[in-house]
Design a protein around this motif. Sequence first.
Motif, PDB file in Angstrom:
ATOM      1  N   UNK A   1      22.131 -23.908   9.053  1.00  9.78           N
ATOM      2  CA  UNK A   1      23.274 -23.481   9.858  1.00  9.78           C
ATOM      3  C   UNK A   1      23.044 -22.052  10.351  1.00  9.78           C
ATOM      4  N   UNK A   2      23.149 -21.862  11.651  1.00 10.30           N
ATOM      5  CA  UNK A   2      22.871 -20.548  12.230  1.00 10.30           C
ATOM      6  C   UNK A   2      23.903 -19.494  11.852  1.00 10.30           C
ATOM      7  N   UNK A   3      25.003 -19.908  11.244  1.00 13.85           N
ATOM      8  CA  UNK A   3      25.990 -18.941  10.769  1.00 13.85           C
ATOM      9  C   UNK A   3      25.633 -18.357   9.410  1.00 13.85           C
ATOM     10  N   UNK A   4      24.501 -18.762   8.861  1.00 15.16           N
ATOM     11  CA  UNK A   4      24.052 -18.184   7.609  1.00 15.16           C
ATOM     12  C   UNK A   4      23.841 -16.676   7.780  1.00 15.16           C
ATOM     13  N   UNK A   5      24.337 -15.852   6.851  1.00 12.94           N
ATOM     14  CA  UNK A   5      24.253 -14.384   7.018  1.00 12.94           C
ATOM     15  C   UNK A   5      22.837 -13.876   7.267  1.00 12.94           C
ATOM     16  N   UNK A   6      21.839 -14.455   6.604  1.00  8.79           N
ATOM     17  CA  UNK A   6      20.468 -13.984   6.801  1.00  8.79           C
ATOM     18  C   UNK A   6      19.984 -14.271   8.223  1.00  8.79           C
ATOM     19  N   UNK A   7      20.292 -15.469   8.728  1.00 11.70           N
ATOM     20  CA  UNK A   7      19.851 -15.814  10.073  1.00 11.70           C
ATOM     21  C   UNK A   7      20.590 -14.986  11.125  1.00 11.70           C
ATOM     22  N   UNK A   8      21.864 -14.716  10.898  1.00 11.36           N
ATOM     23  CA  UNK A   8      22.619 -13.881  11.844  1.00 11.36           C
ATOM     24  C   UNK A   8      22.056 -12.446  11.869  1.00 11.36           C
ATOM     25  N   UNK A   9      21.704 -11.939  10.692  1.00 14.18           N
ATOM     26  CA  UNK A   9      21.118 -10.595  10.636  1.00 14.18           C
ATOM     27  C   UNK A   9      19.759 -10.569  11.325  1.00 14.18           C
ATOM     28  N   UNK A  10      18.974 -11.657  11.158  1.00 14.38           N
ATOM     29  CA  UNK A  10      17.670 -11.736  11.822  1.00 14.38           C
ATOM     30  C   UNK A  10      17.849 -11.765  13.338  1.00 14.38           C
ATOM     31  N   UNK A  11      18.844 -12.482  13.826  1.00 12.41           N
ATOM     32  CA  UNK A  11      19.099 -12.558  15.261  1.00 12.41           C
ATOM     33  C   UNK A  11      19.506 -11.204  15.828  1.00 12.41           C
ATOM     34  N   UNK A  12      20.319 -10.459  15.099  1.00  7.28           N
ATOM     35  CA  UNK A  12      20.821  -9.182  15.588  1.00  7.28           C
ATOM     36  C   UNK A  12      19.765  -8.080  15.492  1.00  7.28           C
ATOM     37  N   UNK A  13      19.095  -7.975  14.351  1.00  4.15           N
ATOM     38  CA  UNK A  13      18.165  -6.868  14.112  1.00  4.15           C
ATOM     39  C   UNK A  13      16.780  -7.135  14.686  1.00  4.15           C
ATOM     40  N   UNK A  14      16.349  -8.412  14.683  1.00  3.21           N
ATOM     41  CA  UNK A  14      14.995  -8.741  15.163  1.00  3.21           C
ATOM     42  C   UNK A  14      15.057  -9.987  16.037  1.00  3.21           C
ATOM     43  N   UNK A  15      15.617  -9.881  17.249  1.00  2.00           N
ATOM     44  CA  UNK A  15      15.776 -11.069  18.095  1.00  2.00           C
ATOM     45  C   UNK A  15      14.459 -11.729  18.466  1.00  2.00           C
ATOM     46  N   UNK A  16      13.406 -10.915  18.634  1.00  2.00           N
ATOM     47  CA  UNK A  16      12.103 -11.506  18.943  1.00  2.00           C
ATOM     48  C   UNK A  16      11.591 -12.350  17.785  1.00  2.00           C
ATOM     49  N   UNK A  17      11.731 -11.839  16.580  1.00  2.00           N
ATOM     50  CA  UNK A  17      11.327 -12.600  15.391  1.00  2.00           C
ATOM     51  C   UNK A  17      12.171 -13.858  15.238  1.00  2.00           C
ATOM     52  N   UNK A  18      13.459 -13.748  15.576  1.00  2.00           N
ATOM     53  CA  UNK A  18      14.329 -14.932  15.498  1.00  2.00           C
ATOM     54  C   UNK A  18      13.836 -16.026  16.446  1.00  2.00           C
ATOM     55  N   UNK A  19      13.519 -15.675  17.683  1.00  2.00           N
ATOM     56  CA  UNK A  19      13.020 -16.669  18.635  1.00  2.00           C
ATOM     57  C   UNK A  19      11.683 -17.238  18.180  1.00  2.00           C
ATOM     58  N   UNK A  20      10.833 -16.354  17.653  1.00  2.00           N
ATOM     59  CA  UNK A  20       9.545 -16.816  17.111  1.00  2.00           C
ATOM     60  C   UNK A  20       9.768 -17.822  15.974  1.00  2.00           C
TER      61      UNK A  20
ATOM     62  N   UNK B   1       6.790  -8.566  18.609  1.00  2.00           N
ATOM     63  CA  UNK B   1       7.759  -9.434  19.280  1.00  2.00           C
ATOM     64  C   UNK B   1       9.118  -8.777  19.433  1.00  2.00           C
ATOM     65  N   UNK B   2       9.340  -7.664  18.696  1.00  2.00           N
ATOM     66  CA  UNK B   2      10.630  -6.982  18.765  1.00  2.00           C
ATOM     67  C   UNK B   2      10.592  -5.706  19.600  1.00  2.00           C
ATOM     68  N   UNK B   3       9.438  -5.387  20.188  1.00  2.00           N
ATOM     69  CA  UNK B   3       9.320  -4.183  21.007  1.00  2.00           C
ATOM     70  C   UNK B   3      10.025  -4.391  22.342  1.00  2.00           C
ATOM     71  N   UNK B   4      10.902  -3.478  22.697  1.00  4.68           N
ATOM     72  CA  UNK B   4      11.683  -3.613  23.930  1.00  4.68           C
ATOM     73  C   UNK B   4      11.247  -2.581  24.976  1.00  4.68           C
TER      74      UNK B   4
END
Length: 672
Positions: free
Chosen positions: A420-439, A481-484
Amino acid sequence: KATEAEAIAIFSKIWKEHFPYSEIGETELKFLISENFSEAIEDKIIAATKEIMSNPIVANEDKARLASWDTIIVRSLSENLSEEGDNIENVLEEEWDQSKKADIKTVDEIREEVKKGGYLPESLEIDKREDRIAALVAASIIKPNFSYDESATLKKRRDILENIKVEINIKRGETIVRGGSLYTERDKTIIERIREQKEKQSLPLEMMGSFLIICTIYLVVYFFGKRHVRRFAPNKTDVVFMGVLMLVMLLLLRFGIYIIRIVSEHATSNIPNSVLIYAIPLAAGTMLVRFIVNAESASLFAVVLAAFTGIVMERNIYFPSFTLASSFAAAVAVSRADRRGAVVQAGVVIGAINIVVLLSIHFVNVSSVDEPSGIINMIWYVVSAILNGVGCFMFVLIAAPIAESVFGYTTDIKLLELANMNNPLLRELLIRAPGTFNHSHLVGLLAEAATEAIGANALLARVGALYHDIGKTTKPEYFIENLIDGQNPHESLSPYMSALIVASHVKEGIELARENKLPEVIVSMIPEHHGTKQIGFFYKKARESSDPALQKIDEKDFRYPGPKPRTREAGVLMLADSAEAAIRSLSDKNPTRIRQVVENVINKTFAEGELSNCELTLKDLSDIADAFVKVFTGIYHQRVSYPSEGDKIENVPDLNGVGKKDENGNSESHSG
């Protein structure tokens, strides 16, 4: 002011109303009137009543019932006055035998004896007028002080009859039933008692033999599975879990037999024990093993369970076969259960298969003398089959969370919750490291497709991919992957420091996973998806920037700590992670180039020995490559370049994807 005659008439009427069982003459009434019913006469009445009531007295109608039994149960009744003035009854049960029954008198018998002077205190003389009056009054007011308790007496009689033991002496070699003679109830009782005595005498040998058989079956099946069943590799937890579950199933069988016997004894209708025994949901054990461990372990568990039930049900040759068929049906039905509703559906499938198996047993066994015939018996078979299926899914739904908690297992239902994408760890990964999340999301798609292709756990691989790089949330800016803004912090660091930071995301990911109580099977994938691979970019940079004569480069400083992948799912995750990074760096992502890069990544990983502990075969690697190429081709497919306004459109594909004909009459296809 009434005359003497009128007074006597009035008191005579009152006497008959209150003391109907005692007659009083005119002389006695005249005496009472003349004495004004003195306290002296009242005291004599009380004394006479107490003396009479000290004897056992029963109602007239109880006399005949008392005589019908040698021993009876009676209730002692006495009336006392409570503080409120209400009558309360003290009840005391007593057991009377023949000797005490002789002392029992009815109310009528007591009254007749009192009139003759019996049952009176020694201070009273029946010949004296005032004593005789006191006796007559006491005789009229007495009532039973004991009551016959018929239910308690009948229960006592049944207990006595049940405890009566009849001894039958049978000499060694004596014939019990001759050939062709009538088999009587006495013969049946003798044979059953002989069997019971032999079982008692041979109990130690029987227990030792059963233990040896169980150990032999368990060890033979275990070593057979280890040697010949490819994916049967249970760890210590699996062995303990299946051993405990096997014990629970055997206890469930014993308990079920006991309950069925009680139900049959107290049921109003004739319920066949031989049919209801099939309602015990033993297939639930195999169902739970398949749901939690794997199909290979469940298959071997089913074989052992069926063998053990054959030992317990020594007189039912069909029960082990039914257990085996039902267990394999349970393993198949629950193989794709990734939600609780699917477990219930599996129970329905088990019930349907059980109906077929049990009706087949009925048809095979219909010629047996012990097999009841008729539509009613067939209905009981169907009911037992359905109850078995219901019991299976209820047992699994209850036992699965317990097994997860006690043994640390992770079911597909738990994995779906973690996805479930509402899991706190996955939400934190999406916010702090969006490139890693997509990877991670793309790696999950690759791993899922590949594990499905080789028959591994696709859900486990996808969920493991979602969490495999959660350690990057602590320093997301150090991963490309997180460099903007295009600024690379590694440019100002030494290769050693860069390699240390990159490798640290594994340790930090493990810590985050355990802090958030992720299952151990997911935690283990975090270090295993890198194994002991080399951090090649920074190792090469270190070699290029250092002087070999002044500084020796230790390759161990540029490797991940490991361990190598130990499951097929972890091995697929390693390949998917490497392949995604390699394909993303390509400028030309055509199908041919994608396949070439994917195969190079897989071959290199295999050649480095990173897949040596995860049981992936060459056939598996080929299937994995095909699955990766299919996913990458779908993601990076070529598209038609849409023209801007005013541009000339030369070749436009039609709705079927077919362009204009070439000079040879062949159509030119365009990918969309």
